[in-house]
Scaffold this motif. Structure first.
Motif, PDB file in Angstrom:
ATOM      1  N   MET A  82       0.843  -1.074  -0.066  1.00  9.68           N
ATOM      2  CA  MET A  82       0.092  -0.026  -0.093  1.00  9.68           C
ATOM      3  C   MET A  82       0.929   1.228   0.086  1.00  9.68           C
ATOM      4  N   PHE A  83       0.465   2.247  -0.712  1.00 13.70           N
ATOM      5  CA  PHE A  83       1.290   3.543  -0.654  1.00 13.70           C
ATOM      6  C   PHE A  83       0.578   4.576  -0.719  1.00 13.70           C
ATOM      7  N   GLU A  84       0.899   5.964  -0.492  1.00 17.13           N
ATOM      8  CA  GLU A  84       0.192   7.038  -0.353  1.00 17.13           C
ATOM      9  C   GLU A  84       0.037   7.622  -1.874  1.00 17.13           C
ATOM     10  N   ILE A  85      -1.294   7.359  -2.219  1.00 13.69           N
ATOM     11  CA  ILE A  85      -1.609   8.039  -3.580  1.00 13.69           C
ATOM     12  C   ILE A  85      -1.252   9.609  -3.790  1.00 13.69           C
ATOM     13  N   GLY A  86      -1.592  10.482  -2.717  1.00 18.23           N
ATOM     14  CA  GLY A  86      -1.645  11.802  -2.906  1.00 18.23           C
ATOM     15  C   GLY A  86       0.082  11.915  -2.745  1.00 18.23           C
ATOM     16  N   ASN A  87       0.866  11.696  -2.029  1.00 14.30           N
ATOM     17  CA  ASN A  87       1.950  12.104  -1.899  1.00 14.30           C
ATOM     18  C   ASN A  87       2.939  11.515  -2.844  1.00 14.30           C
ATOM     19  N   SER A  88       2.539  10.242  -3.783  1.00 16.11           N
ATOM     20  CA  SER A  88       3.274   9.915  -4.788  1.00 16.11           C
ATOM     21  C   SER A  88       2.951  10.867  -6.093  1.00 16.11           C
ATOM     22  N   LEU A  89       1.909  11.414  -6.189  1.00 13.81           N
ATOM     23  CA  LEU A  89       1.536  12.062  -7.026  1.00 13.81           C
ATOM     24  C   LEU A  89       2.037  13.448  -7.037  1.00 13.81           C
ATOM     25  N   ARG A  90       2.225  14.037  -5.938  1.00 13.41           N
ATOM     26  CA  ARG A  90       2.798  15.329  -5.519  1.00 13.41           C
ATOM     27  C   ARG A  90       4.412  15.004  -5.801  1.00 13.41           C
ATOM     28  N   LEU A 146       1.715  12.454 -15.541  1.00 16.35           N
ATOM     29  CA  LEU A 146       2.845  12.422 -14.702  1.00 16.35           C
ATOM     30  C   LEU A 146       3.949  11.290 -15.113  1.00 16.35           C
ATOM     31  N   GLY A 147       3.675  10.478 -16.137  1.00 15.03           N
ATOM     32  CA  GLY A 147       4.445   9.134 -16.510  1.00 15.03           C
ATOM     33  C   GLY A 147       4.450   8.203 -15.581  1.00 15.03           C
ATOM     34  N   LEU A 148       3.393   7.897 -14.622  1.00 14.04           N
ATOM     35  CA  LEU A 148       3.259   6.915 -13.823  1.00 14.04           C
ATOM     36  C   LEU A 148       2.215   5.865 -14.317  1.00 14.04           C
ATOM     37  N   ASP A 149       2.263   4.680 -13.594  1.00 16.92           N
ATOM     38  CA  ASP A 149       1.390   3.610 -13.994  1.00 16.92           C
ATOM     39  C   ASP A 149      -0.096   3.841 -13.521  1.00 16.92           C
ATOM     40  N   GLY A 150      -1.014   4.487 -14.400  1.00 17.31           N
ATOM     41  CA  GLY A 150      -2.363   4.945 -14.035  1.00 17.31           C
ATOM     42  C   GLY A 150      -3.095   3.826 -13.488  1.00 17.31           C
ATOM     43  N   GLN A 151      -2.977   2.634 -14.019  1.00 15.49           N
ATOM     44  CA  GLN A 151      -3.654   1.256 -13.354  1.00 15.49           C
ATOM     45  C   GLN A 151      -3.232   1.068 -12.106  1.00 15.49           C
ATOM     46  N   LEU A 152      -1.902   1.367 -11.663  1.00 18.88           N
ATOM     47  CA  LEU A 152      -1.589   1.042 -10.298  1.00 18.88           C
ATOM     48  C   LEU A 152      -2.611   2.094  -9.391  1.00 18.88           C
ATOM     49  N   TYR A 153      -2.686   3.127  -9.819  1.00 17.06           N
ATOM     50  CA  TYR A 153      -3.379   4.146  -8.754  1.00 17.06           C
ATOM     51  C   TYR A 153      -4.778   3.875  -8.825  1.00 17.06           C
ATOM     52  N   VAL A 154      -5.348   3.212 -10.030  1.00 21.10           N
ATOM     53  CA  VAL A 154      -6.755   2.858  -9.969  1.00 21.10           C
ATOM     54  C   VAL A 154      -7.049   1.564  -8.974  1.00 21.10           C
ATOM     55  N   ASP A 155      -6.243   0.826  -9.102  1.00 21.81           N
ATOM     56  CA  ASP A 155      -6.127  -0.467  -8.110  1.00 21.81           C
ATOM     57  C   ASP A 155      -5.984  -0.098  -6.749  1.00 21.81           C
ATOM     58  N   GLU A 156      -5.287   0.993  -6.406  1.00 20.53           N
ATOM     59  CA  GLU A 156      -5.123   1.198  -4.771  1.00 20.53           C
ATOM     60  C   GLU A 156      -6.108   2.041  -4.605  1.00 20.53           C
ATOM     61  N   TYR A 157      -6.812   3.060  -5.434  1.00 28.85           N
ATOM     62  CA  TYR A 157      -7.922   3.610  -5.057  1.00 28.85           C
ATOM     63  C   TYR A 157      -9.066   2.563  -4.697  1.00 28.85           C
TER      64      TYR A 157
END
Length: 86
Positions: A1-9, A60-71
């Motif tokens: 589990m990672f922090e969505i907001g902090n990683s985006l920021r 931002l060049g990140l894996d969007g699906q990873l963020y959807v799955d985490e959300y």
């Protein structure tokens, strides 16, 4: 589990991007981008928050699906259930 907001920021800051240019590039209003970084999904439209996360992450060049799955793992209940509050 990672922090969505902090990683985006952190990704945004590493690239020295500001909200107006991201808003123009993603077509997501800056207030929603800030809400995603602050992990305040109640400030975002309820249903598409995971989609907003995907679009922002991919910009931002990140894996969007990873963020959807985490959300979804945090805020969406299982089959037949309702969405969990953030």
């Amino acid at each position: 589990m990672f922090e969505i907001g902090n990683s985006l920021r952190e990704a945004r800051l590493r690239q020295s991007l500001n909200f107006p240019e991201i808003e123009q590039g993603t077509k997501i209003r800056a207030k929603y981008l800030r809400a995603l970084e602050d992990e305040q999904s109640t400030s975002c439209p309820r249903r598409p928050t995971s989609g907003l996360s995907r679009s922002y992450a991919e910009y931002l060049g990140l894996d969007g699906q990873l963020y959807v799955d985490e959300y979804n793992s945090r805020f969406v209940a299982g089959e037949g259930g309702s969405a969990l509050p953030p």
